[in-house]
Design a protein around this motif. Structure first.
Motif, PDB file in Angstrom:
ATOM      1  N   PRO A 143      50.031  35.436  42.168  1.00  0.00           N
ATOM      2  CA  PRO A 143      48.866  35.530  41.279  1.00  0.00           C
ATOM      3  C   PRO A 143      48.067  34.245  41.114  1.00  0.00           C
ATOM      4  O   PRO A 143      48.615  33.151  41.088  1.00  0.00           O
ATOM      5  CB  PRO A 143      49.493  35.939  39.945  1.00  0.00           C
ATOM      6  CG  PRO A 143      50.874  35.377  40.002  1.00  0.00           C
ATOM      7  CD  PRO A 143      51.303  35.517  41.436  1.00  0.00           C
ATOM      8  N   VAL A 144      46.734  34.425  41.009  1.00  0.00           N
ATOM      9  CA  VAL A 144      45.882  33.329  40.557  1.00  0.00           C
ATOM     10  C   VAL A 144      46.013  33.282  39.037  1.00  0.00           C
ATOM     11  O   VAL A 144      46.234  34.317  38.399  1.00  0.00           O
ATOM     12  CB  VAL A 144      44.410  33.539  40.964  1.00  0.00           C
ATOM     13  CG1 VAL A 144      44.274  33.577  42.469  1.00  0.00           C
ATOM     14  CG2 VAL A 144      43.835  34.804  40.348  1.00  0.00           C
ATOM     15  N   PRO A 145      45.893  32.114  38.422  1.00  0.00           N
ATOM     16  CA  PRO A 145      46.123  32.020  36.975  1.00  0.00           C
ATOM     17  C   PRO A 145      45.041  32.665  36.119  1.00  0.00           C
ATOM     18  O   PRO A 145      45.326  33.174  35.039  1.00  0.00           O
ATOM     19  CB  PRO A 145      46.199  30.513  36.721  1.00  0.00           C
ATOM     20  CG  PRO A 145      45.440  29.901  37.850  1.00  0.00           C
ATOM     21  CD  PRO A 145      45.684  30.786  39.029  1.00  0.00           C
ATOM     22  N   ILE A 178      40.024  40.558  41.570  1.00  0.00           N
ATOM     23  CA  ILE A 178      40.690  39.546  42.390  1.00  0.00           C
ATOM     24  C   ILE A 178      42.008  39.140  41.732  1.00  0.00           C
ATOM     25  O   ILE A 178      43.038  38.998  42.398  1.00  0.00           O
ATOM     26  CB  ILE A 178      39.798  38.298  42.571  1.00  0.00           C
ATOM     27  CG1 ILE A 178      38.418  38.687  43.124  1.00  0.00           C
ATOM     28  CG2 ILE A 178      40.490  37.280  43.458  1.00  0.00           C
ATOM     29  CD1 ILE A 178      38.450  39.328  44.481  1.00  0.00           C
ATOM     30  N   VAL A 179      41.981  38.962  40.417  1.00  0.00           N
ATOM     31  CA  VAL A 179      43.196  38.601  39.690  1.00  0.00           C
ATOM     32  C   VAL A 179      44.239  39.708  39.838  1.00  0.00           C
ATOM     33  O   VAL A 179      45.422  39.440  40.096  1.00  0.00           O
ATOM     34  CB  VAL A 179      42.876  38.363  38.193  1.00  0.00           C
ATOM     35  CG1 VAL A 179      44.158  38.071  37.417  1.00  0.00           C
ATOM     36  CG2 VAL A 179      41.890  37.215  38.035  1.00  0.00           C
ATOM     37  N   MET A 180      43.810  40.953  39.712  1.00  0.00           N
ATOM     38  CA  MET A 180      44.714  42.093  39.831  1.00  0.00           C
ATOM     39  C   MET A 180      45.327  42.169  41.228  1.00  0.00           C
ATOM     40  O   MET A 180      46.531  42.396  41.388  1.00  0.00           O
ATOM     41  CB  MET A 180      43.960  43.383  39.515  1.00  0.00           C
ATOM     42  CG  MET A 180      44.834  44.612  39.410  1.00  0.00           C
ATOM     43  SD  MET A 180      43.857  46.111  39.090  1.00  0.00           S
ATOM     44  CE  MET A 180      43.064  45.653  37.534  1.00  0.00           C
ATOM     45  N   ALA A 181      44.492  41.970  42.247  1.00  0.00           N
ATOM     46  CA  ALA A 181      44.985  42.040  43.623  1.00  0.00           C
ATOM     47  C   ALA A 181      45.996  40.930  43.910  1.00  0.00           C
ATOM     48  O   ALA A 181      46.982  41.135  44.629  1.00  0.00           O
ATOM     49  CB  ALA A 181      43.807  41.954  44.593  1.00  0.00           C
ATOM     50  N   SER A 182      45.756  39.737  43.351  1.00  0.00           N
ATOM     51  CA  SER A 182      46.687  38.630  43.574  1.00  0.00           C
ATOM     52  C   SER A 182      48.041  38.918  42.931  1.00  0.00           C
ATOM     53  O   SER A 182      49.091  38.572  43.480  1.00  0.00           O
ATOM     54  CB  SER A 182      46.103  37.314  43.034  1.00  0.00           C
ATOM     55  OG  SER A 182      46.043  37.312  41.614  1.00  0.00           O
ATOM     56  N   LYS A 183      48.021  39.564  41.781  1.00  0.00           N
ATOM     57  CA  LYS A 183      49.283  39.942  41.123  1.00  0.00           C
ATOM     58  C   LYS A 183      50.013  40.986  41.959  1.00  0.00           C
ATOM     59  O   LYS A 183      51.241  40.967  42.072  1.00  0.00           O
ATOM     60  CB  LYS A 183      49.000  40.484  39.722  1.00  0.00           C
ATOM     61  CG  LYS A 183      48.531  39.430  38.733  1.00  0.00           C
ATOM     62  CD  LYS A 183      48.255  40.043  37.369  1.00  0.00           C
ATOM     63  CE  LYS A 183      47.803  38.975  36.379  1.00  0.00           C
ATOM     64  NZ  LYS A 183      47.481  39.576  35.044  1.00  0.00           N
TER      65      LYS A 183
END
Length: 249
Positions: free
Chosen positions: A82-84, A72-77
């Motif tokens: 991005p999520v923190p 999820i973090v990778m997809a947001s970036k």
């Protein structure tokens, strides 16, 4: 309004772990707040949601959805929004138990097998002696037992209801019984967290966590409970998620 990023139709919170704990703590401290349904969603849930109409409704009506997974973090970036950081069910549970120990919150634990449930609650009472255990029950119960469990929750009115019955079953159970959970302030699923707290399952070593490979550690070391899907089959959602959310815009 909480800032979110949409990944495969799921509005993931951009709050940090600390900010999430503060938000939930403030809700618990309120007088007679409504039930707060938190979902910690990983790539597997994101893929299941694509074809599960009920899960789509549940996610749309949830109060907060946190990013429980490196994917999820990778997809947001990849989206440029991005999520923190990850906000996982296990870490969130430990933080809330710490807060609950300071403020004498009450918790009800529902899920996993009987032996593990007992051991997990015993360890929680040892580590967090000021936490009030409003009740507990394993995750294997009949319809009549379910009614008794819901009645016990109504009477005890726990500040936090912790459910460890696997996703997405946990959130479907919550959604189905929302009207019966009057008096509960916060409810969320924690996956296999009680297995770890009980000592039945060893947590992933720090180096695995640092490389965001906790999922692989579970895949290789944690046995699958009777009646559950093969963990290899469940992890087949990862390449689907990676292609849809990371490679393909």
């Amino acid at each position: 309004m909480i800032d979110t990023v949409n990944i495969l139709g799921i509005p993931f919170s951009k709050l940090t772990m600390h900010e999430t704990v503060e938000l939930l703590s403030e809700h618990i401290r309120q007088e007679q707040p409504k039930l707060f349904h938190l979902i910690t969603a990983n790539p597997e849930i994101a893929i299941v949601r694509q074809t599960d109409k009920l899960l789509q409704t549940i996610i749309a009506e949830a109060d907060l959805i946190t990013p429980d997974g490196a994917g999820i973090v990778m997809a947001s970036k990849r989206k440029g929004d991005p999520v923190p950081e990850r906000v996982t069910g296990y870490d969130l549970l430990l933080r809330l138990l710490e807060q609950g120990n300071d403020r004498k919150w009450s918790f009800y634990f529902l899920g996993t097998d009987e032996t593990t449930s007992l051991a997990a609650v015993e360890n929680i009472q040892t580590r967090y002696p000021q936490v009030v255990v409003a009740g507990r029950h394993n995750g294997f119960f009949s319809g009549d037992e379910e009614l008794s469990i819901l009645q016990e929750m109504k009477q005890s009115k726990p500040d936090v209801l912790v459910i460890a019955m696997g996703a997405p079953y946990t959130d479907k159970w919550i959604y189905r019984n929302k009207r019966e959970l009057d008096g509960v302030k916060l409810v969320f699923g924690v996956g296999g967290s009680l297995d770890v707290i009980s000592g039945k399952v060893k947590p992933a070593p720090a180096i695995w966590k640092a490389m965001n490979l906790e999922w692989l550690h579970r895949l290789l070391t944690v046995p699958v409970a009777k009646g559950q899907k093969s963990r290899w089959r469940r992890q087949s959602a990862l390449p689907k998620f990676f292609y849809r959310a990371v490679i393909r815009k």
